[in-house]
Design a protein around this motif. Structure first.
Motif, PDB file in Angstrom:
ATOM      1  N   ASP A  95       0.770  -1.100   0.015  1.00 55.29           N
ATOM      2  CA  ASP A  95       0.191   0.017   0.161  1.00 55.29           C
ATOM      3  C   ASP A  95       0.980   1.079   0.040  1.00 55.29           C
ATOM      4  O   ASP A  95       1.688   1.461   0.970  1.00 55.29           O
ATOM      5  CB  ASP A  95      -0.756  -0.167   1.242  1.00 55.29           C
ATOM      6  N   LEU A  96       0.742   2.128  -1.034  1.00 53.25           N
ATOM      7  CA  LEU A  96       1.750   3.254  -1.110  1.00 53.25           C
ATOM      8  C   LEU A  96       1.419   4.210   0.006  1.00 53.25           C
ATOM      9  O   LEU A  96       2.202   4.954   0.418  1.00 53.25           O
ATOM     10  CB  LEU A  96       1.581   3.950  -2.514  1.00 53.25           C
ATOM     11  N   ASP A  97       0.006   4.382   0.378  1.00 57.30           N
ATOM     12  CA  ASP A  97      -0.309   5.052   1.422  1.00 57.30           C
ATOM     13  C   ASP A  97       0.617   4.881   2.692  1.00 57.30           C
ATOM     14  O   ASP A  97       0.833   6.014   3.120  1.00 57.30           O
ATOM     15  CB  ASP A  97      -1.790   4.942   1.779  1.00 57.30           C
ATOM     16  N   LYS A  98       0.789   3.887   3.139  1.00 55.86           N
ATOM     17  CA  LYS A  98       1.263   3.792   4.429  1.00 55.86           C
ATOM     18  C   LYS A  98       3.089   4.339   4.347  1.00 55.86           C
ATOM     19  O   LYS A  98       3.472   4.880   5.219  1.00 55.86           O
ATOM     20  CB  LYS A  98       1.578   2.269   4.807  1.00 55.86           C
ATOM     21  N   VAL A  99       3.359   4.334   3.182  1.00 59.38           N
ATOM     22  CA  VAL A  99       4.854   4.847   3.059  1.00 59.38           C
ATOM     23  C   VAL A  99       4.648   6.371   3.097  1.00 59.38           C
ATOM     24  O   VAL A  99       5.488   7.079   3.966  1.00 59.38           O
ATOM     25  CB  VAL A  99       5.377   4.367   1.747  1.00 59.38           C
TER      26      VAL A  99
END
Lengths: 228, 895
Positions: free
Chosen positions: A87-91
């Protein structure tokens, strides 16, 4: 029984909040709840929790947005809950100042470990700068790393990396954070530097470099020094 | 008797006509012998009575000619405003067709059917407006005089000496549901004329002396009465046939008219149409295309003649052949013609003799059981015969060619003269032969006329310069005279024959070009892989063959799409799109050089097949000339070919869609079956275990309580894996998988996968020391390895070890996962990567998705995933990933 740390749980699913409340209260936490971003910010301002568990998807605003607004006035440690690996959001949440993340579904044991790490970092650094993991010792004061009692020769870059990890032991560090800290802001996209240097570090410090136990890769996110 | 039964085809035609009429508006024609008989009056009268019956009646166009009694009848009728058209500074008024279509009344009155519209109107002729109105379901009342009917034009000219230019096709009479003849005895009409009820006073004199002579009027009246009678007769026969009343059935006649590029074919065609109508026989026109070329003027005449055939409702059949008689007879036999109509030939007796008898003689001799009609043409027109029909090859030489011939002969003669003076042994006979060669060359390159000139010039110069006595025109020896005469004759013949051969060759070349163009189009469009390709090829080919700008518009949800195909070379503006839409809606050509919307810059033709309309093609020749008849025919062939290919593509697309749909339905069903099982198993475990834990009556030991909790945990893990797999699958299927490529260390990926996937299994990992970093999506590749490890974990004994080996091949990195399990039957090996496939006889649990996802993910990386059994038992899964590029250099941090 003394009053434990205060934790704010932000998730729109009542089942998740209920199970977290039960598990955390059983571990001597004082639990507050919020079911949306607005409520989360209000609760955080009202109760000043010691740590916040924040779901990345909320009905009224993105979890990252809540984090950003919170960071305007508070440095409370935040653990993000995300749905999927990759999930790119967590990065971006981590880069925006989140302290750690957990991917649903997760076990209570994992959550408690992350909470402990997050809370420990709030406390001022202990006077003892020696980090011990199994047969590896890292003495930051003396800039000395030993394995099985023998000094390990590290390049300056390798040492900078291990020092950074030790300072944030147990916490995940994103590629960008590490690159920015060690190489500088213009290198934040050169993730292959990390692949090479962490490979070398593992060769020097790990018992079995193919299955590392000290420096763990967080897929798609970054690296973590296993702290306990 | 057979004849007593209506022919099924004609019954079907009747039914179709009847059905078409149901939707169409009704056409009523008020029909008279001449102006002034009271057609408009009768029409208005009828309209008034329709109005009082409650019909919605409007006046589209009525010409009262200032007649008071007629104007009175207009009262109370809604008159639509007229269209103002500006033409060369003058404002012309026309009926506003679009206003009527928009107003959509039940009945519209349109006076003067034969009127020719002003430039700028949609159609050239008003009758075309009327046709469009009835097509739109609006009833039309209209008026027309007998002299305007196409088939009567000749008769009218012969009787009255007046050539009528405003013509209406006879087929309108067939279309009319009702014809009302407005009859008035000639004397009564002349009386009305004298009273000033027809024309204004100054024109009365002229009119009554010219057109309105009693003799003329009687003839016209007879014509009108006969036409009406014929029409009524037809109606009666239709009726009898429909009701199966025994009676005189249509004769088995079928007329064929031979059409040629001759000005008087026109009359022959009209005659045939009249004859066919009287005989109630079908008719068609035949044109035999010979290799002989046609001049520009002839092409135009031919196009006009064939257009006339079509306007009169006939079909044009063409055939190719060298001999016209043979071609005509062959067509007649193929099409079962019982009568052949030909024009009286204009050829000279010499030509007749040369061709083995006149066309008519030969036709009569050869076509034993076919009646031949020979129709003579109008004498006036015969004075200006352009060329006899079916003439010799036409080869047009310009004055330059003649000059060229003269110069060529001059040069040859001079050089021969020079040569002769240097080498006197060159005899005058040899000179003659060389000159002959020059004549032949002239014939080849410059044509017949110049060749004849060359023959003449060379003969004269030869005689004057070379034959003894030299430098005189006299010839002394008798044999030289004979030689000279023969030279002249041979030069003439050889020149003519060579020129003719040359013309034939050019004609053949032209035909071959045409055939090649058609073949190329057919071939290119047939090999086109998709619609886009087909259209691109079609536009290219049409543009190339006709030297024109081309645009193709396709349909979109049963309507003409506004978007021209991107390969189009012709820009279609809003106005032309209007033309294209009209073409599409009416399935007829329109635009430049047609009778409809001729002011448009380009010509548009429908792309349609017998079963549907697929679009419209616009074509605008770069040289502003009209397309020749040949080109028109070729274009028509092109468009029908393109239409068929487009339809084929459309059908293909539809078929493919349905295959995809069926396949996805099948997968959907499999998915549901497989998933519901996979979901229910862990769910029942969770529900069962949880209810046991909750139940107060169930006494559980701490150990069994723990076991139940562990079951819940593992069921939840299983569910989680299923969800992950489904998500991966759907991302792969939707094609939305976006790789987040970064440089990765394979051993790192393996390490992470092992941490996640394996419990107590021992895995031996060997990584080649020189393994480079490769570009991967770390998370997805980890998923591949986890799935493969899970798979190995599930299908091999719990205590058997696994081995992972990473090897470097040239430009590839290969990850082999080997197990010591039972392996897979060879016939199942090929299918294990298929979606939902599970090896028969394997344990319950699993969806058959894991390996399929693995292959999808590896292929998304440009790699391959294969499986094979090992020699010593167990199997090897092999992931091969490309590693062609070397990672960029790494630098030390500056600290």
């Amino acid at each position: 029984m003394s009053e434990g740390p205060h934790v704010l749980i932000v998730d729109d699913e009542i089942q998740i909040r209920r199970f977290l409340r039960i598990s955390l209260e059983a571990n001597n936490y004082r639990v507050y709840e919020a079911d949306c971003g607005q409520a989360a910010l209000a609760q955080a301002a009202l109760h000043r929790p010691d740590v916040i568990v924040l779901d990345i998807n909320l009905p009224d605003m993105e979890g990252v947005e809540v984090l950003r607004r919170l960071r305007e006035w508070a440095s409370t440690p935040v653990i993000m809950l995300s749905v999927r690996a990759g999930d790119l959001d967590k990065v971006s949440a981590l880069d925006a100042g989140a302290d750690d993340y957990l991917t649903k579904p997760f076990s209570t044991v994992e959550l408690l470990a992350r909470l402990r790490v997050a809370l420990r970092h709030v406390q001022p650094a202990t006077s003892d700068p020696v980090f011990i993991y199994g047969d590896v010792q890292i003495d930051l004061a003396r800039r000395l790393v030993t394995r099985k009692g023998e000094a390990v020769k590290l390049t300056p870059t390798e040492y900078a990396l291990i020092r950074l990890l030790v300072q944030h032991a147990g916490k995940v560090l994103t590629h960008r954070q590490i690159l920015k800290e060690v190489w500088g802001a213009q290198y934040v996209d050169e993730t292959h530097y990390l692949r090479v240097y962490f490979g070398q570090l593992r060769q020097k410090l790990e018992e079995n470099p193919a299955m590392p136990r000290l420096i763990v890769t967080e897929p798609g996110v970054g690296y973590r020094l296993v702290g306990e | 008797m057979n004849d007593q039964r209506p022919d099924p085809d004609s019954l079907l035609a009747d039914i179709q006509r009847y059905e078409a009429r149901q939707q169409r508006g009704r056409l009523k024609i008020f029909f008279g012998m001449a102006a002034g008989v009271g057609k408009t009056y009768a029409m208005l009268h009828a309209a008034q009575s329709r109005r009082t019956e409650g019909s919605d009646v409007v006046v589209g166009w009525v010409e009262t000619h200032g007649r008071a009694e007629t104007e009175l009848l207009l009262a109370g009728l809604e008159q639509l405003p007229k269209q103002q058209l500006e033409y060369r500074g003058a404002v012309l008024e026309e009926m506003d067709l679009d206003a009527i279509l928009a107003r959509a009344p039940q009945l519209v009155l349109v006076d003067e059917l034969a009127h020719t519209n002003a430039p700028g109107a949609r159609h050239l002729k008003r009758y075309q407006d009327v046709l469009e109105l009835i097509e739109a379901g609006i009833d039309v009342y209209t008026t027309v005089n007998v002299q305007h009917f196409e088939s009567r034009v000749d008769a009218v000219r012969q009787i009255t000496g007046i050539t009528v230019y405003e013509k209406v096709p006879d087929s309108l009479l067939d279309l009319a549901d009702e014809i009302e003849l407005i009859d008035l005895p000639p004397d009564a009409l002349r009386k009305r004329l004298a009273e000033g009820k027809v024309y204004t006073t100054e024109r009365i004199e002229v009119a009554s002396n010219n057109f309105f002579r009693t003799g003329n009027l009687t003839a016209l009246r007879e014509m009108a009465l006969r036409l009406t009678a014929e029409h009524v007769d037809h109606k009666l026969q239709d009726y009898m046939q429909a009701k199966r009343i025994a009676g005189p059935w249509k004769s088995g006649d079928r007329l064929m008219v031979a059409v040629s590029p001759s000005p008087f074919s026109e009359e022959v065609i009209r005659w045939t149409r009249r004859m066919a109508y009287t005989l109630e026989a079908p008719w068609f026109a035949a044109f035999i295309e010979t290799s002989a070329g046609l001049s520009e003027r002839q092409r135009e005449l031919l196009a006009q003649n064939l257009e006339l055939v079509r306007r009169l409702g006939g079909e044009v059949v063409t055939a190719a052949g060298e001999d016209i008689v043979e071609g005509v007879l062959r067509l007649a036999q193929q099409r079962n013609a019982t009568q052949i109509v030909v024009g009286k030939p204009l050829q000279t007796r010499f030509e007749d003799w040369r061709r083995g008898g006149s066309l008519v003689d030969r036709l009569i001799r050869a076509g034993s059981d076919i009646d031949i009609y020979v129709v003579s043409g109008d004498k006036a027109k015969r004075k200006t015969p352009l060329r006899a029909p079916f003439s010799l090859p036409y080869f047009q030489s310009t004055w330059r060619d003649y000059a060229g011939a003269a110069i060529a002969i001059g040069c040859v003669t001079l050089s021969l003269l020079a040569a002769h003076s240097v080498w006197p042994w060159i005899s005058y006979q040899a000179v003659g032969l060389i000159e002959l060669l020059a004549v032949l060359l002239v014939a080849v390159y410059l044509g017949r006329g110049p060749a004849l000139l060359a023959a003449l010039l060379s003969a004269i110069s030869w005689n004057f310069l070379f034959i003894q006595p030299r430098f005189t025109f006299a010839i002394s020896a008798l044999e030289d005279i004979i030689l000279f005469l023969f030279y002249f004759v041979i030069a003439l013949f050889a020149g003519t024959l060579t020129a003719r051969l040359r013309t034939r060759e050019r004609q053949a070349q032209y035909n071959a070009d045409r055939t090649t163009a058609l073949y190329t189009l057919a071939h290119e469009t047939a090999t086109a892989v998709n619609m886009d390709d087909v259209l691109r090829t079609a536009i290219e080919q049409i543009g190339q063959v006709f030297a024109a700008d081309v645009a193709i518009l396709l349909t979109e949800q049963e309507k003409l799409s506004h978007v021209v195909h991107p390969a189009s070379t012709l820009a279609v503006n809003e106005q032309e799109f209007g033309v294209a839409t009209w073409v599409f809606d009416n399935n007829k050509p329109a635009g430049r050089f047609t009778a409809t919307l001729p002011q448009a810059a380009a010509q548009f033709r429908p792309l349609s097949t017998p079963s549907r309309r697929v679009g419209v093609v616009g074509i605008c020749p770069r040289q502003s000339g009209r397309l020749t008849f040949d080109q028109e025919v070729l274009l028509e062939t092109f468009t029908s070919q393109v239409s068929l290919v487009i339809e084929r593509e459309l059908l293909d697309e539809a078929a493919q869609e349905s295959v995809v749909l069926r396949e996805s339905e099948r997968l959907y069903t499999t998915l549901l079956n497989s998933i519901s099982h996979e979901l229910r198993t862990p769910l029942s475990t969770v529900t069962g275990a949880a209810s046991s834990l909750l139940d107060e009556n169930t006494v559980l030991t701490d150990q069994s309580r723990n076991e139940l909790i562990c079951e819940i945990q593992s069921a939840a893990d299983r569910l989680n894996r299923l969800v992950e797999n489904l998500l991966d699958m759907s991302r792969l299927d939707a094609g939305r998988l976006q790789l987040k490529l970064e440089w990765c260390d394979i051993s790192d990926v393996i390490g992470v996968a092992l941490r996640r996937a394996l419990g107590k299994r021992t895995v031996q990992v060997t990584v080649a020391p020189d393994t480079p970093l490769i570009m991967l999506d770390f998370v997805l590749m980890e998923q591949v390895l986890v799935n493969l490890l899970d798979n190995a974990g599930a299908y091999t004994p719990a205590d058997s070890p696994l081995e992972i080996a990473v090897m470097v091949e040239k430009n590839w990195v290969c990850i082999n996962l080997a197990d010591h399990g039972p392996g897979i039957p060879t016939d199942a090996l090929a299918r294990i990567f298929d979606k939902f496939y599970r090896v028969p006889g394997t344990l319950a649990g699993g969806t058959g998705l894991g390996l399929s996802i693995c292959r999808g993910l590896v292929e998304a990386h440009g790699g391959t995933l294969t499986a094979h059994n090992r020699d010593g038992g167990g199997m090897i899964f092999s992931v091969r990933l490309p590693s062609s590029a070397a990672p960029p250099p790494v630098q030390e941090a500056i600290l």
